[in-house]
Scaffold this active site. Structure first.
Site, PDB file in Angstrom:
ATOM      1  CG  HIS A   1      11.767 -19.509 -56.836  1.00 17.91           C
ATOM      2  ND1 HIS A   1      12.297 -19.347 -58.093  1.00 17.91           N
ATOM      3  CD2 HIS A   1      12.655 -18.965 -55.978  1.00 17.91           C
ATOM      4  CE1 HIS A   1      13.476 -18.726 -57.984  1.00 17.91           C
ATOM      5  NE2 HIS A   1      13.713 -18.497 -56.715  1.00 17.91           N
ATOM      6  CG  HIS A   2       7.331 -15.215 -54.700  1.00 15.97           C
ATOM      7  ND1 HIS A   2       6.633 -14.691 -53.630  1.00 15.97           N
ATOM      8  CD2 HIS A   2       6.521 -16.163 -55.245  1.00 15.97           C
ATOM      9  CE1 HIS A   2       5.449 -15.300 -53.542  1.00 15.97           C
ATOM     10  NE2 HIS A   2       5.362 -16.204 -54.505  1.00 15.97           N
ATOM     11  CD  GLU A   3      15.398 -14.096 -58.725  1.00 20.10           C
ATOM     12  OE1 GLU A   3      16.012 -14.938 -58.084  1.00 20.10           O
ATOM     13  OE2 GLU A   3      15.523 -12.858 -58.546  1.00 20.10           O
TER      14      GLU A   3
ATOM     15  CD  GLU B   1      22.105 -17.299 -52.034  1.00 24.14           C
ATOM     16  OE1 GLU B   1      22.497 -18.201 -52.783  1.00 24.14           O
ATOM     17  OE2 GLU B   1      21.731 -16.191 -52.465  1.00 24.14           O
TER      18      GLU B   1
ATOM     19  CD  GLU C   1      25.190 -14.528 -53.711  1.00 23.51           C
ATOM     20  OE1 GLU C   1      25.612 -14.886 -54.828  1.00 23.51           O
ATOM     21  OE2 GLU C   1      23.984 -14.432 -53.433  1.00 23.51           O
TER      22      GLU C   1
ATOM     23  CD  GLU D   1      23.687 -19.451 -55.858  1.00 26.86           C
ATOM     24  OE1 GLU D   1      22.578 -19.761 -56.312  1.00 26.86           O
ATOM     25  OE2 GLU D   1      23.975 -18.304 -55.507  1.00 26.86           O
TER      26      GLU D   1
ATOM     27  CG  HIS E   1      18.251 -17.679 -52.116  1.00 24.50           C
ATOM     28  ND1 HIS E   1      19.231 -18.491 -52.618  1.00 24.50           N
ATOM     29  CD2 HIS E   1      17.584 -18.404 -51.182  1.00 24.50           C
ATOM     30  CE1 HIS E   1      19.166 -19.664 -52.016  1.00 24.50           C
ATOM     31  NE2 HIS E   1      18.165 -19.647 -51.156  1.00 24.50           N
ATOM     32  CD  GLU E   2      19.940 -14.012 -54.913  1.00 26.12           C
ATOM     33  OE1 GLU E   2      20.621 -15.045 -54.924  1.00 26.12           O
ATOM     34  OE2 GLU E   2      18.722 -14.016 -55.083  1.00 26.12           O
TER      35      GLU E   2
HETATM   36  C1  NOJ Z   1      20.019 -17.248 -57.058  1.00 22.67           C
HETATM   37  C2  NOJ Z   1      19.618 -18.156 -55.956  1.00 22.67           C
HETATM   38  O1  NOJ Z   1      20.609 -18.213 -54.965  1.00 22.67           O
HETATM   39  C3  NOJ Z   1      19.351 -19.507 -56.537  1.00 22.67           C
HETATM   40  O2  NOJ Z   1      19.082 -20.442 -55.507  1.00 22.67           O
HETATM   41  C4  NOJ Z   1      18.203 -19.403 -57.505  1.00 22.67           C
HETATM   42  O3  NOJ Z   1      18.009 -20.645 -58.109  1.00 22.67           O
HETATM   43  C5  NOJ Z   1      18.497 -18.367 -58.587  1.00 22.67           C
HETATM   44  N1  NOJ Z   1      18.918 -17.141 -58.010  1.00 22.67           N
HETATM   45  C6  NOJ Z   1      17.283 -18.078 -59.458  1.00 22.67           C
HETATM   46  O4  NOJ Z   1      16.292 -17.468 -58.685  1.00 22.67           O
HETATM   47 CA    CA Z   2      22.463 -16.454 -54.713  1.00 18.91          CA
END
Ligand code: NOJ
Ligand code: CA
Length: 678
Positions: free
Chosen positions: A381-383, A480, A179, A486, A461-462
């Site tokens: 969503h799996h963060e 992403e 990023e 964002e 993402h990431e």
């Molecule tokens: C970064 C992601 O790019 C974003 O879309 C997400 O909302 C946040 N992390 C939290 O998971």
């Molecule tokens: Ca991100």
């Protein structure tokens, strides 16, 4: 380089080379149309080098090949060519979803077999696939007694560009992963870059350097060693070697897309073609489409992922978003912060994340049934917060849980610093891995396979860098891997040239979940996004993804319903794509034909300068009448003032014989639907 003082000294040097090791005849092959040639030479020390030319002009000057190992002698000198093979390949394959429904894979394969003349006598093959628009090559090592286990310290592959030029690149190995904004410098001023790197050489030739099919190997960055020479710089592993292999192994493909201009770079299919065909199977269950999301208010800091008074993922909010999606033909709704695990310091610390445990105020059974009744699916969503093994331990049940609640897509995330991904082996040993390292490359394949069992597509993402693996694992529908929308919520917003940069760099990796469409043009605390309203619409065509977000809130869209019509109409799956014009970092104009339908859509984005673009409509079907539904910047629109909201929406009858002329404001863009008149 050794300085050579005089001709006499040079003669001494040449005669010092033993006769047996003198330069052999180069081996050479060309692309099917003859325009690109690849040559492999062995010098007097037995060093192998490859060179690439196009239309008779050198693009890559002789560039070295080889490896360093952590526990045995390097491979770079004392090599001989023991054989070569040339064969042709020409096949057309279908993409289950994508920017083109069918893709021609047409190349000449050129294999050069090499052997060391030393006692180790190690053997390997360099395989080139020479396309009319570029080259991919990789090393292939058969299983052999002196390489039962291979521990790679570094790959010595070089890319010596025959001319200097301008390079668009972003730094590698920094904490914020992929990023970063693109730098624009002389090629001869590049330092250490993540790939893709796109270059415009002095004679105008465009080249993109990248890699394809990164599996069970570590990602390749490049470091400039001298002049216009870049050398592979592999991502570290958590231990000594950067890559560990047993038995036979190959590297990913090192790729060079070569074209006359920037549009030609984008139009190449080399990245996808150098990946293996679909290994998963039927993909008919995956329907490309748009999604709304309980998201932008969190990114702006107005709602929270964690439980509490600002919690976003509440039954009431989610129902409102489902109603909004259903009313506007948007088939999916993402909800973030729906699960247990967000309450503490989750950044880089995802140990509490549980993707089968909703919070008390998110009634998943009720909400998924409510969505289903309205023809909408939730997006999971799996963060992971970078706790990768913790995620792998719950992977299967998490995807089963998502499928059980009617989901087709799950967004995943790896929010932590670049080299801080947590791996815990079966014996309890803990490691910290790089996102682009070998272990993570295998992690993403494990995710694809596990998700596929439950007919789930994912959007990471990431993520690890994109190398065209969505051909092989077509449920890996988006990534992403760059500064998306964002960043427009926060300080240090994306500059107006950002998208014109990423189309010719990041987008060559594959689809991007950029999350376009913030028509309110405002980030946190009312801060202005550096874009016009028309440009937000253009992004739906310019930045490709089969899962395209309508990123703004329903409340904001309600204030911009005229422009929002384009977001409702634009599809996310295409039969055909053409880049009508563009320059890296300046502007790009793309048209795409909707999959299975007659309409074409155009998106054009510029940079901070105003400009006019003109193009022929000869992509439209001849003899048919269309209505062009145009969304363009108002004559006085400007990203620097409140005039950024200025948009003209108008209709005009057109045919394939017409041309069109559009004004792009500073920070502007244009979007057009060419609707067939039935
Ligand atoms: C970064 C992601 O790019 C974003 O879309 C997400 O909302 C946040 N992390 C939290 O998971
Ligand atoms: Ca991100």
């Amino acid at each position: 380089m050794r300085p050579i003082a005089s001709l006499a000294a040079l003669a001494a040097l040449v005669t010092a080379v033993p006769a047996a090791a003198q330069t052999a005849q180069p081996v050479r092959a060309t692309s099917p149309d003859g325009s690109i040639a690849v040559e492999l030479t062995i010098d007097g020390d037995g060093r192998a080098a490859y060179a690439v030319s196009r239309k008779g002009k050198p693009v890559i000057a002789p560039s070295k090949l080889g490896f360093l190992f952590t526990d045995m002698a390097k491979i770079d000198r004392r090599l001989t060519v023991t054989g070569q093979e040339v064969s042709d390949f020409d096949q057309t394959w279908q993409q289950p979803w994508g920017e083109w429904s069918s893709i021609r894979n047409h190349y000449r394969e050129f294999k050069v077999h090499l052997k060391e003349t030393t006692a180790l006598a190690r053997v390997f093959t360099v395989t080139f696939r020479i396309y009319n628009d570029g080259v991919g090559f990789r090393y292939e090592f058969p299983a052999q007694p002196n390489m039962a286990k291979t521990n790679i310290a570094e790959e010595l592959t070089e890319f010596t560009f025959a001319q200097d030029g301008t390079a668009w690149w972003k730094p590698a190995f920094l904490w914020n992963r992929e990023e970063y904004l693109y730098n624009k410098t002389a090629l001869s001023a590049l330092s250490t870059a993540a790939t893709p790197v796109t270059m415009k050489l002095a004679d105008g030739t465009h080249v993109t350097l990248h890699e394809a099919a990164l599996v069970d190997y570590s990602g390749m960055a490049v470091t400039r060693t001298d002049g216009t020479t870049l050398r592979a710089n592999l991502t570290p592993g958590s231990g000594g070697p950067k890559v560990q292999k047993t038995g036979a192994w190959t590297t990913p493909w090192r790729t060079l897309i070569i074209a006359d201009d920037a549009p030609g770079i984008y139009m190449s299919h080399l990245m996808l073609n150098l990946n293996e065909p679909n290994k998963l199977g039927d993909m008919s269950w995956f329907k490309p489409g748009k999604f709304a999301g309980v998201w932008w208010n969190m990114i702006k800091g107005e709602w929270s992922w964690a439980r509490g008074p600002k919690h976003g993922a509440t039954n009431a909010n989610v129902k409102r978003y489902i109603d909004f999606a259903a009313a506007n033909g948007i088939p999916n709704v993402l909800v973030e912060g729906w699960n247990v695990g967000w309450d503490g310091d989750w950044f880089g610390n995802g140990w509490d994340m549980d993707f089968t445990k909703p919070t008390e105020d998110f009634d998943i059974a009720m909400l998924s049934a409510y969505a289903k009744k309205k023809g909408v699916r939730l997006v999971g969503h799996h963060e992971t917060g970078g706790a990768v093994t913790h995620y792998e331990n719950q992977l299967d049940r998490s995807f089963a849980f998502a499928a059980k609640h009617g989901m087709m897509v799950v967004k995943t995330g790896y929010v932590t610093d670049a080299a801080q991904l947590e791996r815990v082996d079966a014996d309890g040993t803990k490691y910290r891995e790089w996102l682009d390292g070998q272990w993570m490359s295998n992690h993403f394949v494990r995710v694809a396979e596990s998700a596929y069992k439950h007919r789930i597509a994912f959007d990471s993402h990431e993520p690890i860098k994109g190398t065209g693996l969505h051909r092989t694992y077509p449920n890996w529908v988006a990534r992403e891997g760059m500064r998306g929308m964002e960043y427009n919520a926060w300080g240090g917003k994306n500059p107006p040239e950002h998208e014109a940069n990423i189309v010719f760099t990041r987008m060559l990796e594959g689809p991007m979940d950029f999350t376009p469409g913030v028509l309110s043009l405002e980030g946190e605390k009312g801060s202005a996004i550096l874009s016009t309203k028309a440009k937000q619409l253009a992004l739906y065509v310019v930045i490709y993804s089969p899962v395209q977000m309508a990123a703004d809130t329903p409340e904001n869209y309600a204030k911009h319903m005229d422009a929002f019509k384009f977001i409702r109409d634009v599809p996310a799956d295409w039969d055909e794509t053409r880049v009508l014009g563009g320059e890296v970092g300046d502007y790009v104009t793309i048209v795409r034909k909707e999959r299975g339908g007659p309409d074409w859509y155009l998106g054009a984005v510029g940079d901070e300068e105003a400009r006019h673009i003109a193009f022929a409509l000869d992509f439209l079907a001849p003899g048919k009448r269309y209505v062009a539904e145009i969304y363009r910047d108002a004559p006085d629109a400007d990203y620097r003032t409140d005039k950024r909201f200025g948009i003209v929406i108008e209709q005009r009858p057109v045919t394939s014989k017409d041309t069109m002329d559009l004004h792009l404001a500073p920070g502007g863009g244009a979007a057009v639907r060419f609707r067939l008149v039935k």
